[in-house]
Design a protein around this motif. Sequence first.
Motif, PDB file in Angstrom:
ATOM      1  N   ASP A 168      10.933  10.759 -26.989  1.00  0.00           N
ATOM      2  CA  ASP A 168      10.478   9.500 -26.799  1.00  0.00           C
ATOM      3  C   ASP A 168      10.700   8.825 -25.812  1.00  0.00           C
ATOM      4  OD1 ASP A 168       9.417  10.015 -29.429  1.00  0.00           O
ATOM      5  OD2 ASP A 168      10.875   8.819 -30.525  1.00  0.00           O
ATOM      6  N   ARG A 169      11.840   8.859 -25.263  1.00  0.00           N
ATOM      7  CA  ARG A 169      12.375   8.209 -24.055  1.00  0.00           C
ATOM      8  C   ARG A 169      11.594   8.752 -22.759  1.00  0.00           C
ATOM      9  NH1 ARG A 169      19.118   7.549 -23.725  1.00  0.00           N
ATOM     10  NH2 ARG A 169      19.159   5.982 -25.604  1.00  0.00           N
ATOM     11  N   ALA A 170      11.495  10.043 -22.616  1.00  0.00           N
ATOM     12  CA  ALA A 170      10.616  10.677 -21.650  1.00  0.00           C
ATOM     13  C   ALA A 170       9.260  10.064 -21.861  1.00  0.00           C
ATOM     14  CB  ALA A 170      10.672  11.943 -21.500  1.00  0.00           C
ATOM     15  N   VAL A 171       8.667   9.683 -22.709  1.00  0.00           N
ATOM     16  CA  VAL A 171       7.106   9.202 -22.729  1.00  0.00           C
ATOM     17  C   VAL A 171       7.249   8.005 -22.590  1.00  0.00           C
ATOM     18  CG1 VAL A 171       5.409   8.656 -24.384  1.00  0.00           C
ATOM     19  CG2 VAL A 171       6.500  11.258 -24.726  1.00  0.00           C
ATOM     20  N   ASP A 172       8.342   7.212 -22.872  1.00  0.00           N
ATOM     21  CA  ASP A 172       8.213   5.721 -22.363  1.00  0.00           C
ATOM     22  C   ASP A 172       8.331   5.696 -20.844  1.00  0.00           C
ATOM     23  OD1 ASP A 172       7.928   5.256 -25.084  1.00  0.00           O
ATOM     24  OD2 ASP A 172      10.145   4.418 -25.536  1.00  0.00           O
ATOM     25  N   TYR A 173       9.237   6.383 -20.187  1.00  0.00           N
ATOM     26  CA  TYR A 173       9.489   6.225 -18.996  1.00  0.00           C
ATOM     27  C   TYR A 173       8.122   6.824 -18.188  1.00  0.00           C
ATOM     28  CZ  TYR A 173      14.330   4.984 -19.372  1.00  0.00           C
ATOM     29  OH  TYR A 173      15.482   4.227 -19.806  1.00  0.00           O
ATOM     30  N   ALA A 174       7.379   7.596 -18.949  1.00  0.00           N
ATOM     31  CA  ALA A 174       6.212   7.969 -18.052  1.00  0.00           C
ATOM     32  C   ALA A 174       5.006   6.991 -18.238  1.00  0.00           C
ATOM     33  CB  ALA A 174       5.568   9.241 -18.984  1.00  0.00           C
ATOM     34  N   PHE A 175       5.043   6.081 -19.221  1.00  0.00           N
ATOM     35  CA  PHE A 175       4.488   5.033 -19.449  1.00  0.00           C
ATOM     36  C   PHE A 175       4.443   3.976 -18.604  1.00  0.00           C
ATOM     37  CE2 PHE A 175       3.075   6.238 -23.746  1.00  0.00           C
ATOM     38  CZ  PHE A 175       1.653   7.014 -23.518  1.00  0.00           C
ATOM     39  N   TYR A 176       6.065   3.672 -18.424  1.00  0.00           N
ATOM     40  CA  TYR A 176       6.589   2.430 -17.419  1.00  0.00           C
ATOM     41  C   TYR A 176       5.955   3.021 -16.149  1.00  0.00           C
ATOM     42  CZ  TYR A 176       9.652   0.956 -21.285  1.00  0.00           C
ATOM     43  OH  TYR A 176      10.217   0.678 -22.607  1.00  0.00           O
ATOM     44  N   ALA A 177       6.129   4.171 -15.581  1.00  0.00           N
ATOM     45  CA  ALA A 177       5.981   4.621 -14.419  1.00  0.00           C
ATOM     46  C   ALA A 177       4.321   4.732 -14.155  1.00  0.00           C
ATOM     47  CB  ALA A 177       6.299   6.220 -14.294  1.00  0.00           C
ATOM     48  N   GLU A 178       3.533   4.641 -15.075  1.00  0.00           N
ATOM     49  CA  GLU A 178       1.994   4.755 -15.102  1.00  0.00           C
ATOM     50  C   GLU A 178       1.715   3.012 -14.812  1.00  0.00           C
ATOM     51  OE1 GLU A 178      -2.033   5.887 -17.099  1.00  0.00           O
ATOM     52  OE2 GLU A 178      -0.292   6.375 -18.232  1.00  0.00           O
ATOM     53  N   ASP A 179       2.546   2.271 -15.721  1.00  0.00           N
ATOM     54  CA  ASP A 179       2.048   0.938 -15.556  1.00  0.00           C
ATOM     55  C   ASP A 179       2.621   0.288 -14.184  1.00  0.00           C
ATOM     56  OD1 ASP A 179       1.068   0.869 -17.982  1.00  0.00           O
ATOM     57  OD2 ASP A 179       2.922   0.018 -18.846  1.00  0.00           O
ATOM     58  N   ALA A 180       3.798   0.565 -13.854  1.00  0.00           N
ATOM     59  CA  ALA A 180       4.224   0.414 -12.437  1.00  0.00           C
ATOM     60  C   ALA A 180       3.293   0.731 -11.336  1.00  0.00           C
ATOM     61  CB  ALA A 180       5.583   0.776 -12.079  1.00  0.00           C
ATOM     62  N   ILE A 181       2.653   2.038 -11.470  1.00  0.00           N
ATOM     63  CA  ILE A 181       1.673   2.325 -10.286  1.00  0.00           C
ATOM     64  C   ILE A 181       0.539   1.839 -10.415  1.00  0.00           C
ATOM     65  CG2 ILE A 181      -0.027   4.481  -9.914  1.00  0.00           C
ATOM     66  CD1 ILE A 181       2.780   6.290 -10.401  1.00  0.00           C
ATOM     67  N   ASN A 182      -0.027   1.332 -11.740  1.00  0.00           N
ATOM     68  CA  ASN A 182      -1.288   0.678 -11.752  1.00  0.00           C
ATOM     69  C   ASN A 182      -1.213  -0.648 -11.092  1.00  0.00           C
ATOM     70  OD1 ASN A 182      -2.770   2.706 -12.852  1.00  0.00           O
ATOM     71  ND2 ASN A 182      -2.341   2.061 -15.175  1.00  0.00           N
ATOM     72  N   ASP A 183      -0.036  -1.561 -11.841  1.00  0.00           N
ATOM     73  CA  ASP A 183       0.320  -2.735 -10.973  1.00  0.00           C
ATOM     74  C   ASP A 183       0.545  -2.869  -9.445  1.00  0.00           C
ATOM     75  OD1 ASP A 183       0.644  -3.613 -13.292  1.00  0.00           O
ATOM     76  OD2 ASP A 183       2.670  -3.732 -13.707  1.00  0.00           O
ATOM     77  N   ALA A 184       1.043  -1.834  -8.992  1.00  0.00           N
ATOM     78  CA  ALA A 184       0.980  -1.731  -7.474  1.00  0.00           C
ATOM     79  C   ALA A 184      -0.443  -1.438  -6.813  1.00  0.00           C
ATOM     80  CB  ALA A 184       1.841  -0.262  -7.115  1.00  0.00           C
ATOM     81  N   ARG A 185      -1.426  -0.619  -7.585  1.00  0.00           N
ATOM     82  CA  ARG A 185      -2.590  -0.530  -7.057  1.00  0.00           C
ATOM     83  C   ARG A 185      -3.528  -1.684  -7.015  1.00  0.00           C
ATOM     84  NH1 ARG A 185      -4.071   5.021 -10.228  1.00  0.00           N
ATOM     85  NH2 ARG A 185      -3.163   6.625  -8.836  1.00  0.00           N
ATOM     86  N   GLU A 186      -3.159  -2.431  -8.007  1.00  0.00           N
ATOM     87  CA  GLU A 186      -3.814  -3.902  -8.159  1.00  0.00           C
ATOM     88  C   GLU A 186      -3.406  -4.884  -7.328  1.00  0.00           C
ATOM     89  OE1 GLU A 186      -3.348  -5.445 -12.091  1.00  0.00           O
ATOM     90  OE2 GLU A 186      -4.227  -3.858 -13.126  1.00  0.00           O
ATOM     91  N   ILE A 187      -2.067  -4.793  -6.923  1.00  0.00           N
ATOM     92  CA  ILE A 187      -1.638  -5.735  -5.960  1.00  0.00           C
ATOM     93  C   ILE A 187      -2.007  -5.310  -4.540  1.00  0.00           C
ATOM     94  CG2 ILE A 187       0.534  -6.440  -4.638  1.00  0.00           C
ATOM     95  CD1 ILE A 187       1.683  -6.251  -7.363  1.00  0.00           C
ATOM     96  N   LEU A 188      -2.169  -3.934  -4.451  1.00  0.00           N
ATOM     97  CA  LEU A 188      -2.638  -3.375  -2.956  1.00  0.00           C
ATOM     98  C   LEU A 188      -4.232  -3.667  -2.807  1.00  0.00           C
ATOM     99  CD1 LEU A 188      -1.993  -1.859  -0.502  1.00  0.00           C
ATOM    100  CD2 LEU A 188      -2.464   0.193  -1.588  1.00  0.00           C
ATOM    101  N   SER A 189      -4.975  -3.677  -4.036  1.00  0.00           N
ATOM    102  CA  SER A 189      -6.165  -3.859  -3.838  1.00  0.00           C
ATOM    103  C   SER A 189      -6.612  -5.443  -3.604  1.00  0.00           C
ATOM    104  CB  SER A 189      -6.970  -3.500  -5.290  1.00  0.00           C
ATOM    105  OG  SER A 189      -8.459  -3.849  -5.181  1.00  0.00           O
ATOM    106  N   GLU A 190      -5.865  -6.173  -4.404  1.00  0.00           N
ATOM    107  CA  GLU A 190      -5.984  -7.585  -4.039  1.00  0.00           C
ATOM    108  C   GLU A 190      -5.774  -8.212  -2.826  1.00  0.00           C
ATOM    109  OE1 GLU A 190      -7.174 -11.390  -4.829  1.00  0.00           O
ATOM    110  OE2 GLU A 190      -7.219  -9.735  -6.256  1.00  0.00           O
ATOM    111  N   GLN A 191      -4.475  -7.521  -2.149  1.00  0.00           N
ATOM    112  CA  GLN A 191      -4.331  -7.844  -0.611  1.00  0.00           C
ATOM    113  C   GLN A 191      -5.180  -7.435   0.171  1.00  0.00           C
ATOM    114  OE1 GLN A 191      -1.567  -9.316   0.605  1.00  0.00           O
ATOM    115  NE2 GLN A 191      -0.627  -9.712  -1.532  1.00  0.00           N
ATOM    116  N   MET A 192      -5.768  -6.307  -0.057  1.00  0.00           N
ATOM    117  CA  MET A 192      -7.050  -5.566   0.756  1.00  0.00           C
ATOM    118  C   MET A 192      -8.146  -6.511   0.882  1.00  0.00           C
ATOM    119  SD  MET A 192      -5.835  -2.945   2.497  1.00  0.00           S
ATOM    120  CE  MET A 192      -7.026  -2.023   3.171  1.00  0.00           C
ATOM    121  N   LYS A 193      -8.479  -6.908  -0.116  1.00  0.00           N
ATOM    122  CA  LYS A 193      -9.654  -7.975  -0.621  1.00  0.00           C
ATOM    123  C   LYS A 193      -9.204  -9.224   0.256  1.00  0.00           C
ATOM    124  CE  LYS A 193     -11.281  -6.301  -4.993  1.00  0.00           C
ATOM    125  NZ  LYS A 193     -11.241  -6.633  -6.430  1.00  0.00           N
ATOM    126  N   GLN A 194      -8.175  -9.575   0.059  1.00  0.00           N
ATOM    127  CA  GLN A 194      -7.684 -10.883   0.863  1.00  0.00           C
ATOM    128  C   GLN A 194      -8.001 -10.718   2.227  1.00  0.00           C
ATOM    129  OE1 GLN A 194      -4.189 -12.319  -0.674  1.00  0.00           O
ATOM    130  NE2 GLN A 194      -4.863 -12.979  -2.770  1.00  0.00           N
TER     131      GLN A 194
END
Length: 135
Positions: free
Chosen positions: A46-72
């Motif tokens: 369960d912890r391994a799955v939770d950390y995998a989801f945390y990592a995926e969320d962090a990657i998605n957040d970083a992608r969104e931030i990078l995409s927004e910065q590129m648009k700006q």
Amino acid sequence: MGKKVTGGIFAGLLGAGIYAAYQRLDESNKKHLKQEIKNRADDLKDRAVDYAFYAEDAINDAREILSEQMKQSSQRAKTTMDSFKNAQSFDDSDNFDSDDPIDIVVDPEAVFDEDDDFEATATVLIYPDGTVTAF
């Protein structure tokens, strides 16, 4: 190589000791031990799955931030280019005919007050080819 052999013998003896201790347990303690190991393994999964989801969320957040910065950045670059193009469009050189002289006329009476001490000189007309005409 001596350390590897010693380590292997130690691991073998430890495993044999654990197995012997397990075999000496009664059935209820064996069942309880198996359940405890299963519960800990499930918690670890369960912890391994939770950390995998945390990592995926962090990657998605970083992608969104990078995409927004590129648009700006892209928008800023476009705005800068548009303002540069607009500044170039007001340039009078588009209407300039090289055969026409550029008239620069300075009227000393309009520039200087009557109180200033100066003598009026002839008006000078300078052409782009370098010729000068005085009036």
